[in-house]
Enzyme design. Structure first.
Site, mmCIF file in Angstrom:
data_model
loop_
_atom_site.group_PDB
_atom_site.id
_atom_site.type_symbol
_atom_site.label_atom_id
_atom_site.label_comp_id
_atom_site.label_asym_id
_atom_site.label_seq_id
_atom_site.Cartn_x
_atom_site.Cartn_y
_atom_site.Cartn_z
ATOM 1 N N HIS A 100 -6.820 2.194 -2.833
ATOM 2 C CA HIS A 100 -7.043 1.125 -3.814
ATOM 3 C C HIS A 100 -8.536 0.778 -3.748
ATOM 4 C CE1 HIS A 100 -2.891 0.232 -2.362
ATOM 5 N NE2 HIS A 100 -2.633 -0.197 -3.580
ATOM 6 N N ASP A 103 -9.391 -1.380 -0.806
ATOM 7 C CA ASP A 103 -9.209 -0.810 0.541
ATOM 8 C C ASP A 103 -10.531 -0.298 1.094
ATOM 9 O OD1 ASP A 103 -6.488 -0.996 0.017
ATOM 10 O OD2 ASP A 103 -6.246 1.142 -0.420
HETATM 11 C C1 XLS Z 1 3.747 -1.287 -2.554
HETATM 12 C C2 XLS Z 1 3.322 -0.021 -3.103
HETATM 13 C C3 XLS Z 1 1.823 0.237 -3.015
HETATM 14 C C4 XLS Z 1 1.454 1.337 -3.957
HETATM 15 C C5 XLS Z 1 0.010 1.381 -4.320
HETATM 16 O O1 XLS Z 1 4.925 -1.529 -2.353
HETATM 17 O O2 XLS Z 1 4.038 0.997 -2.485
HETATM 18 O O3 XLS Z 1 1.454 0.524 -1.702
HETATM 19 O O4 XLS Z 1 1.815 2.576 -3.444
HETATM 20 O O5 XLS Z 1 -0.417 0.212 -4.908
#
Ligand code: XLS
Ligand code: NI
Ligand code: NI
Length: 438
Positions: A100, A103
């Site tokens: 993201h 991140d």
């Molecule tokens: C959350 C999601 C997130 C997505 C990416 O539950 O799994 O981690 O994979 O935003």
């Protein structure tokens, strides 16, 4: 500078090995069903869980040290995470990562400054990518953590907040293209509602579709040729999320003309939360030509939230790989959207977790290949629908039969035998024998 100094490169040693820092089943170059394991299983590291999450939960603080020798919230820390991440992936032979926007850098109060930081860190990441050959599987924008998204991103009631969602998607798409990402994910964490008393569902869904359309047209204009993904999840953080499951998300994409550009990113734990098996979500995606990528994790049948555990359940991984192989593989990959349990807080544990996940999927692949080679399941399914190979069956399949004609057949017969047995227990025995027989 090495961060995981005490941890060696992880190699395949086979199931007899007792070395905790070795693969027992994942043998990257071993040929299974005509190609090397690593091509069947393009694994990815999730930046957020592996390099950011440090064990904080609703009841307690961090347990793990993810500062990597720096001060958190600084660009120095952001770079240390890059160093740690690439060393980690190299030691495991992981060829992809997912991220993201937030991140990879600390978010500033000013969007322009955040974007400047993103440019700086991705320059740094690109150098490492060139050095190591490690690639980006997919990028995404975090449109759920910042308080401005409390009522959604694409589904927000504020036109100004909608612009911030647009700005983040635009930037994250640019970064994904810059890093050569294969895909771009929409996970709508806040795209849903707590109560219908305050929610215009139609309005919100149309606005989400508008945002996705803008993303497609901008992405294509800057050279993004990969797939956009929706990652369905029924709930958490919202009580009800619009991308409830694969069937719902596929219907939404078709309704708004987005189905040519989007596929599914199916997460095992989200399937569980939707009351489905993982295999169900994969099958529904595959039969609609929309099986794109996988968030490889597992939930807990006793808990009602996204525990994001590393996959250890070989049976589930087997059924997953059965679906994936039959669908002809993924255009995306297997992203470990998973985190260590809070008490497993050391660097060693980070490696144990990935060895577990990679070995579990290797076993899944080996077993799926055995089931396919065995052929009895396929043969049973052929046999089960055999009635539709008769003249009557063919007429129905042609689409030219009328209700009156078919009713006349039934009336003439007066009564009918039951269809053949479903033979579930017989088939389950076959699965066990193929998996555990010598
Ligand atoms: C959350 C999601 C997130 C997505 C990416 O539950 O799994 O981690 O994979 O935003
Ligand atoms: Ni999840
Ligand atoms: Ni996920």
């Amino acid at each position: 500078m090495s961060i995981f100094t005490n941890i060696p490169k992880i190699n395949y040693e086979g199931p007899e090995s007792k070395n905790p820092f070795a693969f027992k089943f994942y043998d990257a170059d071993k040929i299974v069903l005509g190609k090397p394991m690593k091509e069947h299983l393009p694994f990815a590291m999730a930046w957020w869980h592996n390099l950011c999450a440090a064990g904080t939960d609703m009841f307690g603080r961090d347990t793990a040290d993810k500062a990597f020798g720096t001060e958190k919230g600084t660009m120095e820390h952001a770079k240390a995470k890059v160093d740690a991440g690439f060393e980690f992936m190299q030691k495991l032979g992981i060829e992809y990562f997912c991220f993201h926007d937030v991140d990879i850098v600390p978010e500033s109060d000013d969007l322009k400054e955040t974007n400047r930081r993103l440019d700086e860190i991705t320059d740094y990441m690109l150098v490492k990518m060139k050095e190591t050959g490690i690639k980006c599987l997919w990028g995404t924008a975090n449109m759920f953590s910042n308080p401005r998204f409390l009522a959604g991103a694409g589904s927000t009631n504020s036109a100004e907040v909608y612009c911030f969602a647009a700005a983040q998607v635009k930037k994250a798409l640019e970064l994904t293209v810059k890093l050569g990402g294969k895909g771009y994910v929409f996970w709508g964490g806040r795209e849903g509602y707590e109560t219908l008393l305050n929610t215009d569902v139609k309005f919100e869904q149309e606005n989400i579709a508008r945002l996705m359309k803008m993303a497609v047209s901008y992405g294509r204009s800057i050279g993004f040729t990969g797939d956009f993904y929706i990652e369905p999840k029924p709930k958490e953080p919202m009580k009800h999320q619009y991308d409830f499951d694969a069937a719902t998300a596929i219907g939404f994409l078709r309704q708004y003309g987005l189905d040519k550009d989007f596929k599914m990113n199916i997460e095992a734990n989200h399937a569980t939360l939707a009351g489905h098996t993982f295999q169900h979500e994969l099958r529904i995606s595959a039969i609609n030509g929309m099986l794109g990528s996988i968030d490889a994790n597992q939930g807990d049948w006793l808990l009602g939230w996204d525990t994001d555990e590393f996959p250890s359940d070989v049976y589930t991984a087997t059924m997953c790989m059965y679906e994936v192989v039959k669908a002809g593989g993924l255009t995306g990959g297997f992203n470990f959207d998973a985190k260590n349990r809070r008490p497993s807080y050391t660097y060693e544990d980070m490696f144990h977790a990935f060895i577990l996940g990679m070995d579990t999927y290797a076993l899944g692949l080996i077993n799926a290949a055995k089931l396919i080679d065995d052929g009895r399941i396929d043969a049973f399914i052929q046999e089960k629908y055999k009635s539709f190979q008769s003249d009557l069956g063919k007429k129905i399949l042609s689409g030219n039969a009328t209700l009156e004609e078919l009713a006349a057949v039934a009336e003439k017969m007066g009564s009918v035998e039951n269809p053949c047995s479903g033979r579930q227990e017989y088939l389950e025995n076959i699965v066990n024998t193929v998996l555990f027989g010598r």
